[in-house]
Motif scaffolding. Structure first.
Motif, mmCIF file in Angstrom:
data_model
loop_
_atom_site.group_PDB
_atom_site.id
_atom_site.type_symbol
_atom_site.label_atom_id
_atom_site.label_comp_id
_atom_site.label_asym_id
_atom_site.label_seq_id
_atom_site.Cartn_x
_atom_site.Cartn_y
_atom_site.Cartn_z
ATOM 1 N N PRO A 125 -4.035 -3.415 -0.631
ATOM 2 C CA PRO A 125 -4.749 -2.835 0.512
ATOM 3 C C PRO A 125 -6.014 -2.142 0.000
ATOM 4 O O PRO A 125 -6.196 -2.022 -1.209
ATOM 5 C CB PRO A 125 -3.749 -1.815 1.057
ATOM 6 C CG PRO A 125 -2.893 -1.461 -0.091
ATOM 7 C CD PRO A 125 -2.863 -2.646 -1.005
ATOM 8 N N THR A 126 -6.856 -1.689 0.881
ATOM 9 C CA THR A 126 -8.130 -0.986 0.626
ATOM 10 C C THR A 126 -9.263 -1.924 0.182
ATOM 11 O O THR A 126 -10.419 -1.528 0.175
ATOM 12 C CB THR A 126 -8.054 0.173 -0.424
ATOM 13 O OG1 THR A 126 -7.763 -0.394 -1.699
ATOM 14 C CG2 THR A 126 -7.013 1.194 -0.074
ATOM 15 N N GLU B 89 8.734 -9.541 -3.028
ATOM 16 C CA GLU B 89 7.778 -9.686 -1.922
ATOM 17 C C GLU B 89 6.368 -9.346 -2.412
ATOM 18 O O GLU B 89 6.156 -8.303 -3.025
ATOM 19 C CB GLU B 89 8.166 -8.748 -0.777
ATOM 20 C CG GLU B 89 7.324 -8.978 0.456
ATOM 21 C CD GLU B 89 7.762 -8.103 1.617
ATOM 22 O OE1 GLU B 89 8.612 -8.539 2.402
ATOM 23 O OE2 GLU B 89 7.248 -6.973 1.717
ATOM 24 N N ALA C 191 -0.311 8.942 -7.322
ATOM 25 C CA ALA C 191 0.150 7.547 -7.351
ATOM 26 C C ALA C 191 -0.776 6.736 -8.260
ATOM 27 O O ALA C 191 -0.348 5.749 -8.862
ATOM 28 C CB ALA C 191 0.162 6.963 -5.944
ATOM 29 N N LEU D 269 2.257 -8.805 -1.572
ATOM 30 C CA LEU D 269 1.230 -8.524 -0.561
ATOM 31 C C LEU D 269 -0.104 -8.347 -1.275
ATOM 32 O O LEU D 269 -0.128 -7.932 -2.435
ATOM 33 C CB LEU D 269 1.556 -7.221 0.184
ATOM 34 C CG LEU D 269 2.823 -7.164 1.022
ATOM 35 C CD1 LEU D 269 3.065 -5.731 1.470
ATOM 36 C CD2 LEU D 269 2.687 -8.066 2.235
ATOM 37 N N HIS E 77 0.683 4.387 -11.292
ATOM 38 C CA HIS E 77 0.590 2.922 -11.202
ATOM 39 C C HIS E 77 -0.474 2.321 -12.098
ATOM 40 O O HIS E 77 -0.637 1.101 -12.124
ATOM 41 C CB HIS E 77 0.335 2.497 -9.740
ATOM 42 C CG HIS E 77 1.502 2.790 -8.843
ATOM 43 N ND1 HIS E 77 1.549 3.870 -8.011
ATOM 44 C CD2 HIS E 77 2.683 2.152 -8.687
ATOM 45 C CE1 HIS E 77 2.702 3.886 -7.370
ATOM 46 N NE2 HIS E 77 3.408 2.853 -7.756
ATOM 47 N N GLY F 253 6.065 -3.702 -2.685
ATOM 48 C CA GLY F 253 5.406 -2.485 -2.210
ATOM 49 C C GLY F 253 4.622 -1.714 -3.251
ATOM 50 O O GLY F 253 3.834 -0.848 -2.909
ATOM 51 N N LYS F 254 4.865 -1.994 -4.531
ATOM 52 C CA LYS F 254 4.198 -1.214 -5.581
ATOM 53 C C LYS F 254 3.023 -1.980 -6.186
ATOM 54 O O LYS F 254 3.173 -3.162 -6.523
ATOM 55 C CB LYS F 254 5.200 -0.869 -6.688
ATOM 56 C CG LYS F 254 6.287 0.063 -6.196
ATOM 57 C CD LYS F 254 7.016 0.721 -7.315
ATOM 58 C CE LYS F 254 8.157 1.586 -6.806
ATOM 59 N NZ LYS F 254 7.713 2.810 -6.127
ATOM 60 N N ALA G 83 -5.538 1.164 -4.616
ATOM 61 C CA ALA G 83 -4.534 0.604 -3.701
ATOM 62 C C ALA G 83 -3.279 1.463 -3.605
ATOM 63 O O ALA G 83 -2.460 1.258 -2.715
ATOM 64 C CB ALA G 83 -4.165 -0.804 -4.148
ATOM 65 N N SER G 84 -3.108 2.417 -4.524
ATOM 66 C CA SER G 84 -1.915 3.262 -4.453
ATOM 67 C C SER G 84 -2.241 4.640 -3.860
ATOM 68 O O SER G 84 -1.349 5.460 -3.697
ATOM 69 C CB SER G 84 -1.298 3.425 -5.850
ATOM 70 O OG SER G 84 -2.234 4.010 -6.715
ATOM 71 N N CYS G 85 -3.516 4.854 -3.524
ATOM 72 C CA CYS G 85 -3.973 6.186 -3.117
ATOM 73 C C CYS G 85 -3.922 6.369 -1.591
ATOM 74 O O CYS G 85 -4.521 5.594 -0.844
ATOM 75 C CB CYS G 85 -5.400 6.368 -3.617
ATOM 76 S SG CYS G 85 -6.191 7.858 -3.011
ATOM 77 N N SER G 86 -3.243 7.418 -1.147
ATOM 78 C CA SER G 86 -3.127 7.665 0.297
ATOM 79 C C SER G 86 -4.469 8.033 0.918
ATOM 80 O O SER G 86 -4.745 7.684 2.060
ATOM 81 C CB SER G 86 -2.118 8.774 0.572
ATOM 82 O OG SER G 86 -0.837 8.312 0.259
ATOM 83 N N ALA H 262 -7.440 6.938 -0.104
ATOM 84 C CA ALA H 262 -8.212 5.692 -0.010
ATOM 85 C C ALA H 262 -7.708 4.813 1.130
ATOM 86 O O ALA H 262 -8.489 4.131 1.795
ATOM 87 C CB ALA H 262 -8.150 4.939 -1.333
ATOM 88 N N ILE H 263 -6.389 4.864 1.356
ATOM 89 C CA ILE H 263 -5.798 4.075 2.442
ATOM 90 C C ILE H 263 -6.311 4.558 3.796
ATOM 91 O O ILE H 263 -6.600 3.773 4.691
ATOM 92 C CB ILE H 263 -4.246 4.203 2.392
ATOM 93 C CG1 ILE H 263 -3.680 3.363 1.249
ATOM 94 C CG2 ILE H 263 -3.595 3.848 3.715
ATOM 95 C CD1 ILE H 263 -3.647 1.886 1.497
#
Lengths: 269, 257
Positions: free
Chosen positions: A126-127, A121, A244, A123, A248, A102-103, A190-193, A195-196
């Motif tokens: 995102p973004t 895990e 974030a 992934l 990060h 997740g991070k 990718a850690s920014c709300s 930007a998400i």
């Protein structure tokens, strides 16, 4: 367990045995390493038959193993179809960013031994546009960002490359170089709300870039000029200071203070 | 609105820039005003909860504070109009703040899904705090409005007995309990965010300042929650004991019993 899964497990075990043989020949021991499970997202948007799924890979941990090494091992011994990006393997190029449990992290700077449970895990970031599995297109995003914030020195002075550049105070130069350490890995985005939620947001990387030129004495742009680049809700005023990005950033850039600095400058324009 | 303004709006809405081909200064003003209104409301709450918890020092203390806010030092015996006016001003700022802060809320299913899934996956402290901020902010739209409307329209019903009757006999305590928790958390997280957002008290070491600010804010939030809860419990107790005399007002001559 299906026949296919049994065959895959058998293949994995065979691979581990092979690795052991090779290690023995090279006088190395991998027996001491624990078994870890890497669960990776797999999806190829360019293939109409591909469906998003997660695949578990079991492998034996080796001393000092990074996620980059683990992924390379998976690709070499278990699944050569798995896609992930890398170039430098040393935390310099910023290509191997991904979500690790997740991070947002760089695979080459993340030790598998840091995950006590042995379950990791992965992934894609995102973004950014997904290319395949863990591979994303940060390049196009960063190019657009650079163009958008005019990421270059703007000066009316004619450059004469035969002459030495105008001197800059060492403290100011240090400050500029500090911000120039950004490797455009995209972990801040990718850690920014913001930007998400809002895909046009310039991100900490863009705001950091503007701050870098704002403090550079070679750049003749005024705060009014910088306002034209980031003075809206897709720019500095879209940032909600959730930090974030700061937490990060693999290069520990001072994003918290520099974004606040730019906000103070821009609100006064 | 003048003709020039209308043209300006049309040009900006079509092109994204003003007639002078410049970016609008409005986003900067909105960002500043969101922070400014938030800070005013947070400062108001800091003092409001302290004054309101005067009940912990007895009915006379609370009565004295009430009379002070009713302007006893200006008008003989004070007048609730001062409370009503203050409530009206705070309500206006509160509505304006809510209007400005709403711009940041996830505004569609997809935005909410992406934000929430990402936040859960990342489990990042400050991102989680923002969820508290938008949740409590949403609750305050309703809870804050109820409280402020009552203060605006019934300012005379404040006092050791009047407030306790409202809280216990009028069954307002569940609303006040939710309001207290929401407002303290919202203001606490909000002030922390303001300090980070504008880089206040950064000094030589902004990262150290962040750690220190978080610690101080946590202590302040716990302190305010505790005095708020104890005060609410006091009002409930007084209201329960006073239930048979519902409506009867307190006066200093009654003594602090």
């Amino acid at each position: 367990m299906s026949k296919k899964e049994e065959a895959s497990l058998e293949k994995q075990e065979q691979n581990i045995e092979n690795a052991k043989e090779i290690a023995q020949k090279r006088d190395m021991s991998i027996d001491e390493g624990r078994e870890i499970t890497i669960r990776s997202f797999k999806y190829d948007p360019s293939n109409p038959n591909s469906k998003p799924k997660f695949v578990d890979y079991k492998l034996r941990e080796t001393p000092g193993m990074t996620l980059y090494i683990a992924l390379t091992k998976i690709k070499a011994t278990i699944d050569n179809d798995l896609s992930s990006d890398f170039v430098c393997r040393a935390g310099i190029c910023g290509a191997c960013g991904m979500l690790v449990n997740g991070k947002p992290r760089l695979a080459c700077k993340t030790l598998t031994s840091n995950f006590e449970s042995g379950k990791i895990e992965l992934l894609p970031l995102p973004t950014f546009k997904l290319i395949k599995d863990l591979s994303v297109d940060t390049g196009t995003w960063m190019k657009n960002m650079s163009l958008r914030v005019n990421s270059w020195i703007v000066s009316k002075e004619k450059t004469d490359i035969s002459k030495i550049e105008k001197p800059v105070e060492p403290e100011v130069a240090d400050e500029v170089f500090e911000l120039d350490r950004c490797i455009e890995c995209g972990l801040c985005v990718a850690s920014c709300s913001t930007a998400i939620m809002r895909e046009d947001f310039v991100g900490a990387v863009g705001l950091n870039r503007v701050a870098r030129f704002q403090i550079d004495p070679h750049d003749e742009r005024s705060d009014e000029d910088f306002y034209e680049l980031i003075g809206d809700d897709d720019g500095i005023f879209g940032c909600m200071s959730l930090l974030a990005c700061e937490d990060h950033c693999p290069k520990n850039l001072p994003l918290q203070s520099k974004i606040a600095y730019m906000r103070r400058k821009m609100v006064k324009v | 609105m003048s003709k020039i303004d209308i043209n300006g709006d049309i040009v900006e809405s079509l092109t994204g820039t003003t007639i002078e081909k410049k970016k609008s200064r409005i986003p900067a003003r909105l960002d500043f005003l969101q922070s400014a209104t938030g800070l005013i409301l947070a400062l108001f709450i800091i003092f409001h909860l302290i004054f309101e918890s005067s009940i912990l020092f007895g009915k006379d203390s609370m009565y004295a504070i009430t009379k002070m806010f009713e302007g006893e030092f200006i008008v003989k015996d004070g007048s609730p109009i001062f409370i009503s006016t203050l409530a009206m001003v705070i309500f206006a700022i509160f509505i304006f703040h809510a209007f400005l802060a709403m711009r940041k809320f996830p505004s569609s299913y997809r935005e909410y899904l992406r934000y929430r899934t990402h936040a859960k996956l990342m489990n990042h402290a400050d991102t989680n705090l923002w969820f508290i901020q938008i949740t409590t902010g949403f609750m305050l739209f309703f809870l804050g409005s109820i409280h402020l409307y009552i203060m605006m329209t019934q300012p005379q019903n404040i006092g050791p007995f009047a407030s306790s009757d409202r809280i216990y006999s009028d069954l307002m305590w569940p609303m006040y309990l939710m309001l207290l928790v929401s407002v303290v958390l919202h203001a606490g997280v909000g002030v922390y965010r303001l300090i980070m957002k504008w880089g206040w008290f950064d000094g030589e070491n902004p990262r150290q300042n962040r750690i220190r600010t978080r610690k101080i804010i946590k202590i302040v939030v716990v302190f305010y929650l505790l005095i708020g809860l104890f005060s609410l419990a006091s009002y409930i107790k007084i209201g329960y004991e006073h239930r048979v005399d519902y409506g009867k007002r307190y006066s200093v001559n009654m003594g602090d019993k």
